[in-house]
Enzyme design. Structure first.
Site, PDB file in Angstrom:
ATOM      1  N   TYR A 160       0.855  -1.296   0.029  1.00  0.00           N
ATOM      2  CA  TYR A 160       0.118   0.104   0.027  1.00  0.00           C
ATOM      3  C   TYR A 160       0.713   1.241  -0.059  1.00  0.00           C
ATOM      4  CZ  TYR A 160      -3.201  -3.482   1.444  1.00  0.00           C
ATOM      5  OH  TYR A 160      -4.331  -4.650   1.285  1.00  0.00           O
ATOM      6  N   ASP A 203       2.931   2.849  -2.394  1.00  0.00           N
ATOM      7  CA  ASP A 203       3.001   3.739  -3.273  1.00  0.00           C
ATOM      8  C   ASP A 203       1.583   4.575  -3.443  1.00  0.00           C
ATOM      9  OD1 ASP A 203       5.415   2.202  -4.366  1.00  0.00           O
ATOM     10  OD2 ASP A 203       3.910   0.610  -4.529  1.00  0.00           O
ATOM     11  N   TYR A 210       5.632  -6.796   7.822  1.00  0.00           N
ATOM     12  CA  TYR A 210       5.862  -8.090   6.887  1.00  0.00           C
ATOM     13  C   TYR A 210       6.025  -9.179   7.418  1.00  0.00           C
ATOM     14  CZ  TYR A 210       6.955  -3.986   4.097  1.00  0.00           C
ATOM     15  OH  TYR A 210       6.999  -2.685   3.709  1.00  0.00           O
ATOM     16  N   GLN A 232      -6.694   6.100   6.385  1.00  0.00           N
ATOM     17  CA  GLN A 232      -5.382   6.518   6.780  1.00  0.00           C
ATOM     18  C   GLN A 232      -5.638   7.538   8.015  1.00  0.00           C
ATOM     19  OE1 GLN A 232      -3.549   8.532   3.147  1.00  0.00           O
ATOM     20  NE2 GLN A 232      -2.074   6.790   3.326  1.00  0.00           N
ATOM     21  N   ARG A 277       5.782  -0.425   8.963  1.00  0.00           N
ATOM     22  CA  ARG A 277       6.624  -1.077   7.987  1.00  0.00           C
ATOM     23  C   ARG A 277       6.890  -0.030   6.824  1.00  0.00           C
ATOM     24  NH1 ARG A 277       2.208  -5.433   5.395  1.00  0.00           N
ATOM     25  NH2 ARG A 277       1.662  -3.788   3.832  1.00  0.00           N
ATOM     26  N   GLY A 278       7.688  -0.326   5.772  1.00  0.00           N
ATOM     27  CA  GLY A 278       7.595   0.289   4.178  1.00  0.00           C
ATOM     28  C   GLY A 278       8.039   1.777   4.655  1.00  0.00           C
ATOM     29  N   GLU A 279       7.343   2.720   3.979  1.00  0.00           N
ATOM     30  CA  GLU A 279       7.421   4.093   4.002  1.00  0.00           C
ATOM     31  C   GLU A 279       6.519   5.055   4.996  1.00  0.00           C
ATOM     32  OE1 GLU A 279       9.663   5.661   0.548  1.00  0.00           O
ATOM     33  OE2 GLU A 279       8.707   7.651   0.943  1.00  0.00           O
ATOM     34  N   ASP A 280       5.161   4.725   4.434  1.00  0.00           N
ATOM     35  CA  ASP A 280       4.336   5.849   4.932  1.00  0.00           C
ATOM     36  C   ASP A 280       3.909   5.612   6.493  1.00  0.00           C
ATOM     37  OD1 ASP A 280       2.555   8.106   4.383  1.00  0.00           O
ATOM     38  OD2 ASP A 280       0.928   6.593   4.528  1.00  0.00           O
ATOM     39  N   SER A 281       3.676   4.188   6.605  1.00  0.00           N
ATOM     40  CA  SER A 281       3.220   3.857   8.045  1.00  0.00           C
ATOM     41  C   SER A 281       4.681   4.334   8.931  1.00  0.00           C
ATOM     42  CB  SER A 281       2.915   2.492   8.365  1.00  0.00           C
ATOM     43  OG  SER A 281       3.690   1.727   8.047  1.00  0.00           O
TER      44      SER A 281
END
Ligand code: TRH
Length: 377
Positions: free
Chosen positions: A15, A17, A193, A255, A271-275
């Site tokens: 999610y 991107d 993840y 969000q 994780r990832g970028e936004d969270s």
């Protein structure tokens, strides 16, 4: 009306991107009065983040943003003042041809991934001449003034402050998710993840004197949680108790509500970028499950962020934090580092607040983008 923008989002997986581009698009409209079209090729991912959206519409409006399904073949369209491709996605060649024909030519940016590595400051804002004569600029998010900053809505910190000082608002919010924590329970959110060692952390939590309540939205970690609980299925609403640990599956929320969930929790696994960025704005202790890349390319990124984030901690607390994050990322046992980190909790908590304040005192990414555009005129 300020500048008009096209934002292109090619959903690679998960999610992030869609999450980053949707957030940026909303902010450009709401705070900078821009006209924004968000071109997105995977509307299903978008609907997850914006549940009122139509997963089949070629064009729709959400929050003042024109959401366009980026489909093949590309149909000719007008070119706005600014074009932003997210994470080096490839624009349709007919579109770049139209960019070339536009007078004046649009500002073309590639919004890159977030990284705390040193080289980012040197590359932010650099032009990259293209074979067709157009010029594209690298726009890097980041953690210092030589980067494009982090996505942060103008009133976000004030909203969070109002929420965290209003226990009733927090109770109401949690109750709407079906969450009624025991008095004094430590609340933890878990959005990560797959991790084969998840159980080694949950064993610790279950064995502690203090009660913990773990909130888990549906996602990739559920398989490991199923194994630990010994259950074949964990639908939303599942509530289980093991020792001092309560585990609850909560809905995947829009969000804005995910922010509130993070604000309610004493510890957030993201994780990832936004969270990852949203957990920093929550100003609470956190653990980042970095997106794994081929050849362990994510490891220097993790180290670079840990160097910055832990700089204000004692050597012991910094080692415990770094040890826990690295072990999580590498799928190694977590118990010992968790125990060590727990021993430094007041310091870790204070540092999370200080880090948030420091980062929130800098221009946000949408502001930096609008300024970059103005400077280009
Ligand atoms: O989903 P992610 O892992 O996304 C990405 C992508 O994999 C991407 O390809 C990769 O490059 C990038 O990571 C590094 O994690 P992320 O970035 O945190 O995105 C999740 C989004 O989902 C974020 O916008 C927050 C949102 N979200 C909700 O809106 N509601 C929820 O309940 C939850 C759990 C998340």
């Amino acid at each position: 009306m300020q500048a008009s923008w096209d934002i292109f989002c090619d959903v690679v997986d998960n999610y992030g991107d869609a999450g980053v581009t949707w957030r940026l698009a909303r902010q450009l409209v709401a705070e900078h009065n821009c006209a924004v079209r968000l071109w997105i090729n995977d509307l299903a991912a978008f609907v997850r983040l914006c549940p009122q959206a139509d997963g089949t519409a070629a064009v729709q409006w959400q929050w003042g943003v024109q959401i366009c399904h980026w489909s093949e073949p590309w149909l000719p369209t007008s070119v706005p003042d600014g074009v932003l491709e997210a994470f080096a996605c490839r624009l349709p060649s007919a579109y770049t041809e139209a960019m070339l024909q536009r007078n004046p030519r649009p500002l073309w940016l590639n919004l890159d991934y977030l990284s705390a590595e040193d080289w980012v400051s040197g590359c932010h804002g650099l032009p990259s001449p293209q074979a067709n004569g157009l010029k594209k600029f690298f726009f890097f998010p980041g953690f210092n003034d030589r980067t494009g900053g982090l996505l942060r809505e103008q009133n976000l910190i004030a909203q969070r402050q109002a929420f965290v000082t209003d226990p009733q608002a927090q109770r109401d919010f949690l109750q709407a998710l079906g969450v009624k924590p025991e008095a004094g329970a430590r609340l933890i959110s878990l959005f990560a993840y797959e991790n084969p060692q998840l159980g080694s952390w949950l064993d610790e939590l279950a064995g502690e004197a203090r009660v913990s309540h773990l909130l888990v939205p549906p996602g990739r970690i559920l398989g490991d949680l199923q194994r630990w609980l010994g259950e074949a299925d964990l639908p939303v609403g599942t509530l289980r108790r093991r020792g001092a640990l309560t585990v609850q599956i909560v809905p995947f929320v829009p969000q804005q509500d995910y922010d509130r969930l993070l604000w309610c929790c004493d510890f957030n696994v993201v994780r990832g970028e936004d969270s990852f960025v949203r957990a920093q704005w929550a100003g609470r202790p956190m653990l980042w499950h970095i997106y794994q890349q081929d050849g362990d390319a994510h490891e220097p990124k993790l180290d670079a962020f840990l160097d910055l984030y832990c700089a204000g901690l004692s050597a012991e607390a910094a080692q415990a934090m770094a040890g826990l994050w690295r072990s999580w990322s590498a799928g190694q046992p977590l118990g010992e580092y968790w125990r060590r980190l727990s021993g430094h909790w007041p310091q870790i908590r204070q540092q999370a607040g200080v880090w948030c304040q420091q980062q929130a005192s800098r221009p946000d990414l949408a502001q930096a983008l609008v300024q970059f555009y103005r400077n280009s005129l």
